[in-house]
Structure formats: C-alpha cells, structure tokens
Design an enzyme around this catalytic site. Structure first.
Site, PDB file in Angstrom:
ATOM      1  N   LYS A   1       0.901  -1.089  -0.079  1.00  0.00           N
ATOM      2  CA  LYS A   1      -0.045   0.024   0.048  1.00  0.00           C
ATOM      3  C   LYS A   1       0.902   1.380  -0.107  1.00  0.00           C
ATOM      4  CE  LYS A   1      -3.839  -2.407  -0.170  1.00  0.00           C
ATOM      5  NZ  LYS A   1      -4.417  -3.261   0.685  1.00  0.00           N
TER       6      LYS A   1
HETATM    7  C1  LIG Z   1      -5.566  -4.373   1.091  1.00  0.00           C
HETATM    8  C2  LIG Z   1      -7.002  -3.890   1.157  1.00  0.00           C
HETATM    9  C3  LIG Z   1      -7.736  -4.535   2.474  1.00  0.00           C
HETATM   10  C4  LIG Z   1      -7.330  -5.243   3.448  1.00  0.00           C
HETATM   11  O1  LIG Z   1      -5.970  -4.610   4.100  1.00  0.00           O
HETATM   12  P1  LIG Z   1      -5.272  -5.316   5.151  1.00  0.00           P
HETATM   13  O2  LIG Z   1      -4.515  -4.357   6.072  1.00  0.00           O
HETATM   14  O3  LIG Z   1      -4.306  -6.165   4.291  1.00  0.00           O
HETATM   15  O4  LIG Z   1      -5.992  -6.279   6.184  1.00  0.00           O
HETATM   16  C5  LIG Z   1      -9.133  -3.945   2.422  1.00  0.00           C
HETATM   17  N1  LIG Z   1      -9.685  -3.464   1.462  1.00  0.00           N
HETATM   18  C6  LIG Z   1      -9.077  -2.983   0.406  1.00  0.00           C
HETATM   19  C7  LIG Z   1      -9.820  -2.442  -0.880  1.00  0.00           C
HETATM   20  C8  LIG Z   1      -7.432  -3.334   0.243  1.00  0.00           C
HETATM   21  O5  LIG Z   1      -6.951  -3.136  -0.826  1.00  0.00           O
END
Ligand SMILES: *Cc1c(COP(=O)(O)O)cnc(C)c1O
Length: 388
Positions: free
Chosen positions: A184
């Site tokens: 991210k």
């Molecule tokens: C990455 C992601 C999540 C989950 O995030 P984590 O921190 O890995 O639990 C939820 N929603 C979206 C749209 C994502 O891209």
C-alpha cells in the site's frame, strides 16, 4: 522470479531501520508513545479528530461495522469490485452484504444511483471503496446516506492522502479505514488505522480494539490506574510499536510519494493515449487521487491471460483488481449465483489488468512498460484479425 519492473516496491531506507531499532532498544513493544504519536500525526494529516491504530485494515473494517451496530438483520450496501475483506467484514457481524454496481467502465467506483436503488428497510450502512486511490463521489453519497439515515464507512485502503472537494478521503464517512499492508502507499508490513470525527465512536473503537477493557497496560505502567473493567465483548486488534514507528517514517514520505505516483500515472496516460485495444479508466477523474493502482481495461477480443503472460515474459509484473466478490465460490454458495446482476463490475473483473506503479519507478520504467504492452497487444490483435 526476478522482475525487471515489479508491480509495487517499498520505499524503505535507513530511517525505517533506525525507527524500528530505536523501539527495540527502548523495549516497550506495544501500545505506547510511538503508537500514540502515529495516531496523532495521522489524524492531523487527514484533518480528522480521532485516529485509532489497529493490526490491519481487515479488522479496521470489522470494527467499523461493529461500533456502528451493524449486525444480524442489517444490510450493508457495498461494491463487489473490491478486496474480499470489504465484504467479509460485514459477514463477520452477521449482517448481509448488498452489492451495488460501479459507475461505468471509466469510473470504477460504486455508483451513487446503484446505491439508491439498493436501499430498503433493512439497509443500515453504505461502505464505499476508493478504487486505486481515486475518490468516490462522497458529497453525493453522504447526501443519500443522510436522507435515508444510513451510516457511511470508507474503505480507504487505496487512498491515504487522496481528497475530493477539498476534503481528505476517509473523513467523509462516519468511519474511515486504512491499510498499511506491504504493497500500500504507506507500508508497515501489517497495520491499519481507523479515523472518525465522532467522539462516541472513537471511544468505542478504543475499547473494542483491546478486549473491551477500560484501561490499557500503558496507563497502568505509568501508574495512572491499577485495575480495569471489561465493559463489552472486544477483540485484540492492536498494532505494535515497531509498526507504528515504521508508520511515522512512512507518513512523512506519503505526500511526496503520492505526488510522484501522480506524475507517473500522468505519464502512463500520455503514453497510452494512442494505444489501440484498451481503455484507461479515471481519465480526468474529479479530486486528487492517491494513485495506488494503475488499472487498464483490455478490449474484450484481447485474451487477458496471454496478455499477462506476454508482459511476464518481458519481466513486467501485472495483477488483477479484482475478481468480483459476488462471484467467489463462498459468496455464491451462500447467496446464490449472482452472475449477470452487476454487469459493469463483471466486465471489469474480466478485462482489468493493473500495471506497475510505485514511487521508485522512473519515467523510463513507465515507457518500458508501455513499450512491452504495445508489443503484446500488437501481436494479440494480429492473431485476432487472422482468425476472422
Ligand atoms: C488491502 C486492502 C484491504 C485489507 O487490508 P489489510 O491491511 O491487508 O487487512 C481491504 N480493502 C482493500 C480495498 C484493500 O486493498
């Protein structure tokens, strides 16, 4: 596999290493000063009253639903074109997800019209997801929600630092959820944040994050309290100090890295403008994107699997965002085969490819990706023409 150009890459350096080793030396590993600083700075960056750090965005989304009293009998309207966690968070409360289609093949965000059409007497909330960091129509969506007395949850996993109508993404809804997963825009490995302007929700979030307990180990450590009560059925959804330390360093880089992502995305758009056989979504999209992903849609006559393999053979990693949630086996077994109900979501699920995008990329890298893509598409279109 060693990629020439990977899909994503971390911007980690000596500062991150020092931040983590400082925590290890201080020997206070969870819910301390570093986490409090991270929460304060993240809230200030967004211009929101409260930020509550958690273990990841999946539990952030679950907790958001829980503190908004989403449970059995309730329906939550949300996009199927998202990561499965967005919908799982609803199921874990006992509530039912109600999937709404996206706006168009140009705008992959949930459609305000589709939201309105799905509202019924069971609807309690709307969860939006800002696809690729491109803001949803939040003014319109929050207006619809107010008219029907619905809560709004923002899955802002792609969108830290994005804004629309002069307001940061994550601060429009009752609750905004962020992910700090490795790929991210702000990365701590695992990690997440919940933001809200509502004092009542912030208080509940803090209590529920830590077993429903009224005081934290940290307060007891500082001699502020000696015992605690348990006032609700909570969870252990806490983050640790090492990750918060990484988060603080990464937060300092976020605005600049997002700017870099926007420059690279603009370069992609420029170079892809005259490439046949594809559509580039979010051209001239309103607001400021965090440019987490760079999605393209292949024309339906181009075989996606061979496109992805053609790119791979040239050392370029691509991905798919997303296989629609309503078409996963688990969801079909529980809610029936919904194929055909969300035509645009399904078309994107079938045609979408995500190209590499990360702040460490160069303009030359973008050009390499586009050159590789031209080669694969030319070959593919040639095969198609011949076979007719
Ligand atoms: C990455 C992601 C999540 C989950 O995030 P984590 O921190 O890995 O639990 C939820 N929603 C979206 C749209 C994502 O891209």
């Amino acid at each position: 596999m060693k990629w020439l150009i990977p899909l994503a890459d971390l911007d980690f350096g000596e500062k991150e290493i020092k931040a983590v080793t400082d925590v290890l030396r201080a020997k206070w590993l969870t819910m301390g000063q570093v986490t409090q600083n991270f929460e304060r700075r993240f809230a200030d960056y967004l211009g929101v009253k409260h930020a509550v750090a958690v273990a990841n965005c999946t539990v952030a989304l679950h907790l958001a639903n829980v503190v908004l009293d989403i449970g059995p009998g309730a329906e939550v309207i949300l996009p199927s074109l998202s990561f499965v966690a967005t919908a799982n968070a609803v199921l874990h409360t006992g509530a039912t997800p109600s999937f709404a289609d996206i706006t168009s093949l140009e705008n992959l965000n949930i459609s305000p019209r589709a939201i309105e059409q799905r509202i019924n007497q069971h609807t309690r909330a709307v969860t939006v997801m800002h696809y690729g960091g491109y803001p949803c129509a939040m003014v319109e969506i929050t207006k619809i929600a107010r008219q029907h007395n619905l809560a709004v949850i923002e899955d802002a996993a792609h969108a830290p630092g994005a804004s629309i109508n002069g307001k940061m993404i994550g601060t429009f809804g009752d609750v905004g959820c962020f992910s700090f997963f490795s790929n991210k825009n702000l990365a701590t490995g695992e990690g997440g944040m919940i933001v809200t302007d509502r004092d009542d929700l912030a208080e509940k979030l803090r209590v529920m994050r830590s077993h429903g307990m009224t005081t934290l180990t940290w307060d007891r450590h500082r001699g502020h309290s000696h015992s605690y009560d348990v006032v609700d059925l909570g969870y252990n959804y806490r983050i640790d100090e090492m990750r918060s330390a990484l988060g603080l360093v990464q937060l300092e880089k976020l605005a600049q890295n997002n700017e870099r992502r926007r420059e690279l995305a603009a370069e992609y758009r420029r170079l892809l403008a005259d490439v046949p056989g594809l559509l580039v979504p979010f051209n001239k999209h309103p607001g400021r994107s965090a440019c987490h992903l760079f999605p393209i849609l292949l024309d339906s006559e181009i075989n996606r699997r061979s496109f992805i393999e053609g790119m791979r053979d040239q050392g370029i990693q691509t991905s798919i965002h997303y296989p629609p949630i309503h078409q996963f086996s688990y969801y079909q077994e529980r809610f029936g085969d919904g194929t055909g109900t969300l035509p645009m979501t399904e078309a994107v699920g079938f045609r979408e490819v995500t190209l590499p995008l990360y702040p460490g990329m160069t303009v030359q890298d973008v050009k390499r990706v586009v050159d590789a893509l031209r080669l694969v598409i030319d070959k593919d279109l040639e095969v198609c023409t011949k076979s007719f």
